[in-house]
Design an enzyme around this catalytic site. Structure first.
Site, short mmCIF file in Angstrom:
data_model
loop_
_atom_site.label_atom_id
_atom_site.label_comp_id
_atom_site.label_asym_id
_atom_site.label_seq_id
_atom_site.Cartn_x
_atom_site.Cartn_y
_atom_site.Cartn_z
N GLU A 247 -63.00 22.64 -26.30
CA GLU A 247 -63.12 21.56 -27.28
C GLU A 247 -61.77 21.27 -27.93
OE1 GLU A 247 -63.77 18.82 -29.97
OE2 GLU A 247 -65.43 19.38 -28.61
N ASP B 130 -68.98 16.93 -21.53
CA ASP B 130 -69.71 16.53 -22.74
C ASP B 130 -68.68 15.94 -23.71
OD1 ASP B 130 -71.52 16.15 -24.74
OD2 ASP B 130 -72.06 18.26 -24.97
#
Length: 313
Positions: A122, A175
């Site tokens: 992330e 994602d």
């Protein structure tokens, strides 16, 4: 950090205002809601909002003015990105989530007993911090699972480093924010080629394509990039209320035929995965697997194309 409730019972009209978001280049939609919290990171503006239209699970988050996920329907994309791919594989052990700072995709991967590690790459540390404070049930403990590793930094750097160390993953879940913004470099053929090199021989990836009705050019562009790299690229669709549209995703692999996976093999994989965990799914089911990949005729021009590469391998 203190965890507060992420469910609201307030369905009054007090302090409601419209939250609009783009839906492709020529459309915008809006939902009425109330601001719960905001944060500004070095990368983006983060908002937590309550949306009465989605009921007591209507808490959602936005990044730079775009809705990302709500507690009411985040399971739709997360389940579609993870379970068709992992069940088609049948024995996935290492899963990489590119983006995924809300923990939802990791949560779904961790339902599979075969999975020994989930790495979340992330960019923005503020995203998981904000989600854990205001929407903890979205991750549902995924960040605390001993199998989860959270790596903060640019996913391109992570992939380059993993390749240099000859690291391999059975599944890679994209994602991310949409492919027309900051995440565009993570949706082109060059990056897909690098990720392909990270995969084990039977590995595959799952990617969100966007809204085929409102973003057909983007959807076709990402599909073309995938098809130039992978032997099998198989789109699926699902309606996502928060996005106000039919949504398209795809599974891509050189070895796995997710769309044509035998129902008996899928059921056997589900039994090995963790029957109790998979019974609690809210959208995906083995009985619905084939239907997810059944592209309606009116979307054929945007989504349906040969599953062999369009370029040289």
């Amino acid at each position: 950090m203190p965890v507060i409730s992420d469910v609201t019972a307030d369905d009054s009209d007090a302090a409601l205002k419209p939250f609009s978001a783009p839906l492709g280049p020529w459309a915008t939609y809006a939902l009425a809601g109330r601001t719960v919290a905001t944060a500004v990171s070095p990368y983006q503006h983060i908002e937590i909002v309550d949306l009465p239209a989605l009921g007591p699970l209507g808490r959602a988050y936005r990044l730079d003015g775009r809705f990302m996920a709500s507690l009411a329907d985040a399971h739709i994309c997360h389940e579609c990105m993870v379970h068709p791919l992992l069940l088609a594989h049948g024995d996935a052990k290492r899963v990489l989530v590119i983006g995924g700072g809300d923990g939802g995709s990791a949560r779904e991967a961790l339902r599979h007993a075969s999975v020994t590690e989930v790495v979340i790459a992330e960019l923005d540390a503020q995203v998981p911090a904000t989600i854990l404070q205001h929407m903890p049930s979205l991750a549902d403990g995924a960040f605390d699972d001993r199998r989860t590793t959270l790596v903060i930094g640019d996913a391109r750097d992570f992939v380059d480093a993993a390749l240099s160390h000859h690291d391999r993953f059975d599944a890679v879940i994209f994602d991310l924010t949409e492919a027309d913004g900051a995440a565009a470099p993570l949706h082109d053929a060059a990056f897909f080629t690098k990720v392909r090199s990270l995969l084990t021989p039977r590995g595959g990836i799952a990617v969100q394509l966007g809204a085929p009705w409102f973003e057909p050019a983007q959807v076709r562009r990402v599909l073309a990039a995938l098809r130039s790299v992978f032997a099998h690229v198989q789109p699926m669709t699902a309606y996502v209320p928060l996005y106000g549209s039919q949504w398209a995703l795809a599974v891509a692999s050189d070895a796995l035929d997710a769309r044509g996976a035998d129902a008996n093999l899928l059921q056997a994989a589900a039994q090995r995965a963790s029957p109790d965990q998979l019974r609690s799914l809210r959208h995906y089911a083995v009985s619905r697997h084939t239907a997810l990949f059944d592209i309606s005729p009116d979307l054929t021009d945007t989504l349906d194309a040969p599953t062999t590469p369009i370029g040289t391998r």
